[in-house]
Design an enzyme around this catalytic site. Structure first.
Site, PDB file in Angstrom:
ATOM      1  N   ALA A  15       0.818  -1.221   0.000  1.00  0.00           N
ATOM      2  CA  ALA A  15       0.000   0.000   0.000  1.00  0.00           C
ATOM      3  C   ALA A  15       0.853   1.272   0.000  1.00  0.00           C
ATOM      4  O   ALA A  15       1.984   1.287   0.496  1.00  0.00           O
ATOM      5  CB  ALA A  15      -0.899   0.009   1.238  1.00  0.00           C
ATOM      6  N   ILE A  17       0.563   3.867   1.834  1.00  0.00           N
ATOM      7  CA  ILE A  17       0.875   4.373   3.178  1.00  0.00           C
ATOM      8  C   ILE A  17       2.052   3.654   3.829  1.00  0.00           C
ATOM      9  O   ILE A  17       2.634   4.146   4.801  1.00  0.00           O
ATOM     10  CB  ILE A  17      -0.379   4.338   4.098  1.00  0.00           C
ATOM     11  N   ARG A  39      -0.448  -9.614  -3.094  1.00  0.00           N
ATOM     12  CA  ARG A  39      -1.203 -10.611  -3.864  1.00  0.00           C
ATOM     13  C   ARG A  39      -0.439 -11.005  -5.121  1.00  0.00           C
ATOM     14  O   ARG A  39      -0.757 -11.998  -5.744  1.00  0.00           O
ATOM     15  CB  ARG A  39      -2.566 -10.024  -4.268  1.00  0.00           C
ATOM     16  N   TYR A  60      -0.488 -13.056   0.995  1.00  0.00           N
ATOM     17  CA  TYR A  60      -0.533 -12.640   2.414  1.00  0.00           C
ATOM     18  C   TYR A  60      -0.363 -13.869   3.313  1.00  0.00           C
ATOM     19  O   TYR A  60       0.251 -13.792   4.374  1.00  0.00           O
ATOM     20  CB  TYR A  60      -1.854 -11.937   2.730  1.00  0.00           C
ATOM     21  N   LEU A  76      -4.577  -2.704   4.319  1.00  0.00           N
ATOM     22  CA  LEU A  76      -5.527  -3.125   3.281  1.00  0.00           C
ATOM     23  C   LEU A  76      -6.652  -2.109   3.168  1.00  0.00           C
ATOM     24  O   LEU A  76      -6.852  -1.286   4.075  1.00  0.00           O
ATOM     25  CB  LEU A  76      -6.134  -4.469   3.677  1.00  0.00           C
ATOM     26  N   HIS A  81      -9.721  -5.219   6.730  1.00  0.00           N
ATOM     27  CA  HIS A  81      -8.892  -5.143   7.948  1.00  0.00           C
ATOM     28  C   HIS A  81      -9.188  -6.287   8.918  1.00  0.00           C
ATOM     29  O   HIS A  81      -8.273  -6.908   9.457  1.00  0.00           O
ATOM     30  CB  HIS A  81      -9.134  -3.812   8.679  1.00  0.00           C
ATOM     31  N   LYS A  99      -6.352   2.412  10.259  1.00  0.00           N
ATOM     32  CA  LYS A  99      -7.666   2.951  10.600  1.00  0.00           C
ATOM     33  C   LYS A  99      -8.516   3.012   9.356  1.00  0.00           C
ATOM     34  O   LYS A  99      -7.955   3.135   8.266  1.00  0.00           O
ATOM     35  CB  LYS A  99      -7.556   4.339  11.241  1.00  0.00           C
ATOM     36  N   ARG A 165     -11.299   3.719  -2.097  1.00  0.00           N
ATOM     37  CA  ARG A 165     -12.163   4.649  -1.354  1.00  0.00           C
ATOM     38  C   ARG A 165     -13.463   4.948  -2.093  1.00  0.00           C
ATOM     39  O   ARG A 165     -14.402   5.480  -1.512  1.00  0.00           O
ATOM     40  CB  ARG A 165     -11.402   5.952  -1.077  1.00  0.00           C
ATOM     41  N   ASP A 177     -12.741   7.176   5.636  1.00  0.00           N
ATOM     42  CA  ASP A 177     -11.368   7.493   5.238  1.00  0.00           C
ATOM     43  C   ASP A 177     -10.782   8.642   6.058  1.00  0.00           C
ATOM     44  O   ASP A 177      -9.703   8.503   6.628  1.00  0.00           O
ATOM     45  CB  ASP A 177     -11.309   7.837   3.747  1.00  0.00           C
TER      46      ASP A 177
END
Ligand SMILES: NC(=O)c1ccc[n+]([C@@H]2O[C@H](COP(=O)([O-])OP(=O)(O)OC[C@H]3O[C@@H](n4cnc5c(N)ncnc54)[C@H](OP(=O)(O)O)[C@@H]3O)[C@@H](O)[C@H]2O)c1
Length: 313
Positions: A15, A17, A39, A60, A76, A81, A99, A165, A177
């Protein structure tokens, strides 16, 4: 684990982030990042090479089967999550999960029951709660006297076409988000609300692209605005009987600045992602519990779900 032992983290996804977590690595850190799982095996390989990560896994599950991994960082899409946290706990891994963990309070219960049963550490990654600026807000709060109102914003212009999102089934939407930070702030300052109300604009992908909420705590009400199709804004304001406290950037890249009645108060902001990882590692080594524990995580889920229901989502 023993106090002082380095925690070996695996990244569960490639990801965007992850950058923040990778950027928190430094000499003497209580953690290292030893593996990544994706993946797509070739994506994992390329990612590991680019970021100097020892091992790459093409699923994963393979990451979770890696005995050299003590803890995983799960970034994810929101709706995944819980499933992968449960799988990671079952594989004996400590979990730092992005989060919002979930909007379903029972999922928080299941995850914490499992973590407690296995003696594993679980934390939801609200990084802003770990920043020194947030401590500065709490230290300065008494200067405004009795709190009469709180207002927070977190809005942005989302441009990525394929962003999860925009997908309701993946837990998309503005409240989950970015609005979740506003909720986190109101709860930090005022406790648990006894009544909440939400209004949503449903847009692209059938998700809430703009969401406004009120949270009532006895006779004090907090309000917020969040959005995915707006100009960027992230602010926090507390109105009290003795003055006004303003935080120009409470959630994103906090500069360590809080303004009370026009007077600027500053602290070295530090890296809140690093503090978040330090907090996880201290809990893993048994020094203390996590800053954001079970009640905190459950409280977020309850309020987010009630707001969404109120807005018909
Ligand atoms: N705390 C913070 O500062 C912060 C900031 C931004 C985002 N977040 C949170 O972090 C999480 C990830 O956000 P992000 O913007 O980094 O996400 P992102 O770049 O879109 O990455 C999500 C990752 O999830 C994996 N994935 C698995 N199933 C997927 C699916 N069906 N669709 C899309 N991706 C899928 C992919 O990894 P592989 O392809 O490698 O399997 C993908 O790279 C979210 O929960 C978000 O709320 C937190």
């Amino acid at each position: 684990m023993y106090v002082g032992a380095v925690v070996r983290f695996g990244l569960l996804t490639t990801a965007a982030i992850n950058r923040a977590i990778l950027g928190a690595r430094a000499e003497g850190a209580p953690f290292e990042i030893v593996a990544v799982g994706s993946r797509d095996a070739s994506k994992a390989e390329a990612y590991a090479q680019e970021h100097g990560i020892e091992r790459a896994h093409g699923s994963y599950d393979d990451l979770l089967a890696d005995d050299g991994v003590d803890a995983v960082y799960i970034a994810l899409p929101n709706a995944l999550h819980h499933e992968w946290t449960m799988r990671a706990l079952a594989a004996g891994k400590h979990v730092l999960v992005e989060k919002p963990y979930t909007r379903i309070p029972e999922e928080v219960d299941q995850a914490w029951d499992e973590a407690d049963r296995r003696g594993l550490v679980l934390e939801e990654a609200y990084m802003w709660r770990h920043s020194r600026q947030t401590q500065l807000i709490l230290d300065l709060l008494p200067q405004v006297g009795e709190v009469r109102g709180v207002h927070a914003t977190f809005t942005a212009m989302l441009t990525r076409e394929d962003d999860p999102r925009w997908v309701p089934e993946l837990g998309g939407g503005a409240l989950l988000d970015v609005g979740c930070y506003c909720v986190s702030a109101a709860r930090l300052l005022l406790g648990e609300p006894d009544r909440v109300h939400g209004e949503a604009r449903i847009g692209r992908g059938r998700v809430d692209t703009q969401f406004a909420g009120t949270l009532r705590f006895g006779d004090v009400t907090a309000t917020f605005q969040c959005g995915l199709r707006s100009s960027f804004s992230n602010t926090l304001e507390v109105i009290g009987t003795e003055g006004i406290l303003r935080v120009p950037s409470p959630f994103v890249d906090p500069p360590g600045l809080v303004v009370v009645n026009g007077e600027e108060h500053r602290d070295d902001a530090g890296n809140h992602y690093r503090f978040e990882l330090d907090d996880m590692c201290a809990a893993i080594s048994g020094e203390r519990g996590v800053l954001l524990g079970r009640a905190e995580m459950r409280g977020q889920a309850v309020v987010l779900d009630t707001l969404l229901r109120s807005a018909g989502i």
